[in-house]
Design a protein around this motif. Structure first.
Motif, PDB file in Angstrom:
ATOM      1  N   ASP A   1      29.505  76.166  30.569  1.00  0.00           N
ATOM      2  CA  ASP A   1      28.133  75.671  30.638  1.00  0.00           C
ATOM      3  C   ASP A   1      27.978  74.359  29.889  1.00  0.00           C
ATOM      4  O   ASP A   1      27.111  73.544  30.211  1.00  0.00           O
ATOM      5  CB  ASP A   1      27.169  76.701  30.023  1.00  0.00           C
ATOM      6  CG  ASP A   1      27.253  78.047  30.721  1.00  0.00           C
ATOM      7  OD1 ASP A   1      27.039  78.088  31.945  1.00  0.00           O
ATOM      8  OD2 ASP A   1      27.543  79.048  30.033  1.00  0.00           O
ATOM      9  N   ILE A   2      28.815  74.149  28.873  1.00  0.00           N
ATOM     10  CA  ILE A   2      28.728  72.983  27.985  1.00  0.00           C
ATOM     11  C   ILE A   2      30.145  72.510  27.699  1.00  0.00           C
ATOM     12  O   ILE A   2      31.053  73.327  27.529  1.00  0.00           O
ATOM     13  CB  ILE A   2      28.032  73.352  26.656  1.00  0.00           C
ATOM     14  CG1 ILE A   2      26.579  73.781  26.910  1.00  0.00           C
ATOM     15  CG2 ILE A   2      28.087  72.210  25.637  1.00  0.00           C
ATOM     16  CD1 ILE A   2      25.936  74.480  25.723  1.00  0.00           C
TER      17      ILE A   2
ATOM     18  N   GLU B   1      35.601  63.830  33.620  1.00  0.00           N
ATOM     19  CA  GLU B   1      35.871  65.058  34.375  1.00  0.00           C
ATOM     20  C   GLU B   1      34.729  66.047  34.181  1.00  0.00           C
ATOM     21  O   GLU B   1      34.289  66.715  35.134  1.00  0.00           O
ATOM     22  CB  GLU B   1      37.202  65.669  33.927  1.00  0.00           C
ATOM     23  CG  GLU B   1      38.416  64.825  34.284  1.00  0.00           C
ATOM     24  CD  GLU B   1      39.703  65.397  33.724  1.00  0.00           C
ATOM     25  OE1 GLU B   1      39.632  66.300  32.864  1.00  0.00           O
ATOM     26  OE2 GLU B   1      40.783  64.942  34.130  1.00  0.00           O
ATOM     27  N   ALA B   2      34.241  66.136  32.945  1.00  0.00           N
ATOM     28  CA  ALA B   2      33.095  67.020  32.674  1.00  0.00           C
ATOM     29  C   ALA B   2      31.850  66.525  33.399  1.00  0.00           C
ATOM     30  O   ALA B   2      31.088  67.317  33.963  1.00  0.00           O
ATOM     31  CB  ALA B   2      32.849  67.096  31.171  1.00  0.00           C
TER      32      ALA B   2
ATOM     33  N   LYS C   1      28.512  68.883  33.798  1.00  0.00           N
ATOM     34  CA  LYS C   1      28.420  69.591  32.521  1.00  0.00           C
ATOM     35  C   LYS C   1      27.787  68.698  31.461  1.00  0.00           C
ATOM     36  O   LYS C   1      28.157  67.517  31.335  1.00  0.00           O
ATOM     37  CB  LYS C   1      29.820  70.023  32.050  1.00  0.00           C
ATOM     38  CG  LYS C   1      30.591  70.846  33.069  1.00  0.00           C
ATOM     39  CD  LYS C   1      29.859  72.106  33.472  1.00  0.00           C
ATOM     40  CE  LYS C   1      30.582  72.855  34.586  1.00  0.00           C
ATOM     41  NZ  LYS C   1      29.870  74.069  35.016  1.00  0.00           N
ATOM     42  N   PRO C   2      26.834  69.192  30.680  1.00  0.00           N
ATOM     43  CA  PRO C   2      26.313  68.410  29.555  1.00  0.00           C
ATOM     44  C   PRO C   2      27.433  68.188  28.541  1.00  0.00           C
ATOM     45  O   PRO C   2      28.185  69.113  28.218  1.00  0.00           O
ATOM     46  CB  PRO C   2      25.201  69.300  28.992  1.00  0.00           C
ATOM     47  CG  PRO C   2      25.563  70.684  29.414  1.00  0.00           C
ATOM     48  CD  PRO C   2      26.260  70.543  30.734  1.00  0.00           C
ATOM     49  N   ILE C   3      27.533  66.958  28.045  1.00  0.00           N
ATOM     50  CA  ILE C   3      28.689  66.547  27.247  1.00  0.00           C
ATOM     51  C   ILE C   3      28.272  66.274  25.820  1.00  0.00           C
ATOM     52  O   ILE C   3      27.272  65.593  25.558  1.00  0.00           O
ATOM     53  CB  ILE C   3      29.331  65.282  27.861  1.00  0.00           C
ATOM     54  CG1 ILE C   3      29.869  65.591  29.261  1.00  0.00           C
ATOM     55  CG2 ILE C   3      30.428  64.732  26.968  1.00  0.00           C
ATOM     56  CD1 ILE C   3      30.138  64.359  30.093  1.00  0.00           C
ATOM     57  N   ILE C   4      29.062  66.782  24.895  1.00  0.00           N
ATOM     58  CA  ILE C   4      28.854  66.509  23.475  1.00  0.00           C
ATOM     59  C   ILE C   4      30.186  66.091  22.885  1.00  0.00           C
ATOM     60  O   ILE C   4      31.249  66.588  23.275  1.00  0.00           O
ATOM     61  CB  ILE C   4      28.261  67.747  22.752  1.00  0.00           C
ATOM     62  CG1 ILE C   4      27.848  67.388  21.332  1.00  0.00           C
ATOM     63  CG2 ILE C   4      29.215  68.927  22.789  1.00  0.00           C
ATOM     64  CD1 ILE C   4      26.920  68.421  20.696  1.00  0.00           C
TER      65      ILE C   4
ATOM     66  N   ALA D   1      23.226  61.767  29.624  1.00  0.00           N
ATOM     67  CA  ALA D   1      24.221  62.712  30.118  1.00  0.00           C
ATOM     68  C   ALA D   1      25.188  63.164  29.020  1.00  0.00           C
ATOM     69  O   ALA D   1      26.001  64.064  29.253  1.00  0.00           O
ATOM     70  CB  ALA D   1      25.020  62.084  31.261  1.00  0.00           C
ATOM     71  N   ALA D   2      25.096  62.558  27.838  1.00  0.00           N
ATOM     72  CA  ALA D   2      26.015  62.901  26.749  1.00  0.00           C
ATOM     73  C   ALA D   2      25.344  62.652  25.411  1.00  0.00           C
ATOM     74  O   ALA D   2      24.419  61.830  25.303  1.00  0.00           O
ATOM     75  CB  ALA D   2      27.301  62.081  26.856  1.00  0.00           C
TER      76      ALA D   2
END
Length: 418
Positions: A314-315, A332-333, A338-341, A361-362
């Motif tokens: 999910d993350i 790729e995420a 996918k939410p990116i951190i 988005a990140a």
């Protein structure tokens, strides 16, 4: 120069402590391999896993546009070699890139006879570049980039840097900032073009998406977060964060994917120390039953399965960023929405993260507390997390043309040879 050989061999021995593959095929690094056939040949160098994966659409495009040419792909690391063979098998030729010693480079060029050499990103090898220039072998830097740190380092060696850069026929730079930096270092403006970032031109393997979907179905409707491409010094932070998140999300699953799978035994010890129930991908016999409701961590110590893990999650946390490694590719995420951190150290992907953050988005976090806070917020508000992920997917769709731009430059270069 040859005084460096013992040190190079010692370095291989040192690295082979964790990855025995460094002790294999050493002769190739000195360009001792059977002479290749007389077909016209292109050579592409991609140093390791990340560069090989990024080069995948370009390699595929070259194979399509030049079916009468052989394509020799060189790598520096064993993991890069393994990834290349997994992706392309016998469709390409492969040896390790030679050490940058005059006699070694001469032997490599005699045995491979490339018409054009393509170097992914910005690998500067002075002897290799000079020998290509002497033999009139055009040299293209593809997806070329210069981080602020690299630019400062090369600028400090300006006369030497300019001399080497003048042996390059074409620099296909990722963005305008990279163009400007190459020009400041002395490249002729006629030899530098902005082509875009090839890393946006992702090829998503359908089989991995199908497999990831199957895993997700088998594991139930539990929340999952992914820690991708982690390095030593990050795993402890991520596992501690996971422990904290379990207080509010007791069925939360962490998929931890080390950048170097050979570290898996060390990471497994860390997980045991934390008292977490885990399963190790390399030991799976039946993937469908390997993860139970009691499993808290999946140690994904495998190569080439990132899209599987991304599909299940999910993350996505992108590693190499909580330490001064410079981060890894988040695209790729983004491609899988996918939410990116990430941590604060993303200097290898500054432009990519800047673009993603502008699109909401990140997120970059400075410390473990902030990491835990943001993951907690997204787990608590899955609809918000999904919207952030969709923003990243839109960014990918808006930057999808670099491969064709580089192919056009290659076509122009080959046309001049005829």
């Amino acid at each position: 120069m040859h005084l460096a050989v013992p040190f190079a061999l010692l370095r291989l021995g040192w690295r082979s402590r964790k990855n025995p593959a460094y002790r294999q095929r050493i002769a190739e690094r000195f360009a001792f391999f059977p002479a290749l056939d007389q077909h016209p040949r292109l050579c592409l160098h991609a140093v390791s896993v990340g560069e090989v994966i990024a080069a995948k659409p370009l390699i595929s495009a070259i194979l399509t546009h030049y079916p009468d040419y052989r394509l020799l792909v060189t790598t520096t690391t064993p993991t890069g070699s393994t990834t290349l063979k997994r992706l392309f098998a016998n469709k390409v030729e492969h040896v390790y890139f030679p050490y940058d010693l005059p006699t070694v480079i001469t032997r490599f060029l005699q045995r491979s006879q490339p018409r054009v050499v393509i170097i992914m990103e910005t690998e500067i090898w002075p002897n290799f570049y000079r020998h290509c220039a002497k033999k009139n072998i055009p040299l293209i830097l593809a997806n070329a980039r210069l981080s602020a740190r690299s630019f400062q380092r090369y600028e400090a060696l300006q006369p030497f840097t300019q001399h080497i850069l003048q042996t390059i026929d074409t620099v296909a730079a990722r963005d305008q900032q990279d163009v400007e930096r190459f020009l400041q270092l002395g490249m002729n403006e006629n030899n530098v073009q902005k082509t875009g970032n090839i890393k946006y031109d992702l090829q998503i393997p359908k089989t991995q998406i199908t497999q990831g979907f199957a895993y997700r179905q088998a594991w139930g409707n539990r929340p999952i977060w992914l820690a991708a491409s982690t390095h030593a010094g990050e795993d402890e932070i991520l596992l501690t964060t996971h422990q904290q998140l379990l207080n509010d999300f007791p069925d939360l699953l962490l998929i931890l994917v080390p950048r170097h799978p050979e570290r898996s035994s060390t990471i497994a010890t860390l997980i045991r120390t934390q008292g977490l129930n885990f399963t190790q991908r390399s030991l799976w016999q039946n993937p469908q039953t390997a993860v139970s409701n009691e499993t808290s961590v999946v140690l994904a110590d495998s190569l080439g399965e990132m899209f599987i893990w991304l599909k299940t999650a999910d993350i996505a946390f992108i590693g190499g960023s909580l330490i001064e490694r410079g981060g890894h590719n988040p695209l790729e995420a983004a491609a899988l929405a996918k939410p990116i951190i990430s941590g604060p150290f993303v200097f290898n992907f500054t432009d990519v993260f800047h673009t993603l953050m502008q699109a909401n988005a990140a997120v970059l976090v400075d410390n473990p507390k902030a990491l835990c806070k943001h993951v907690h917020q997204w787990l608590s508000n899955p609809s918000t997390a999904q919207l952030i992920g969709q923003n990243g997917q839109q960014v990918i769709e808006q930057h999808h043309n670099a491969t064709q731009n580089i192919i056009s430059l290659l076509q122009q270069t080959i046309a001049k040879l005829k």
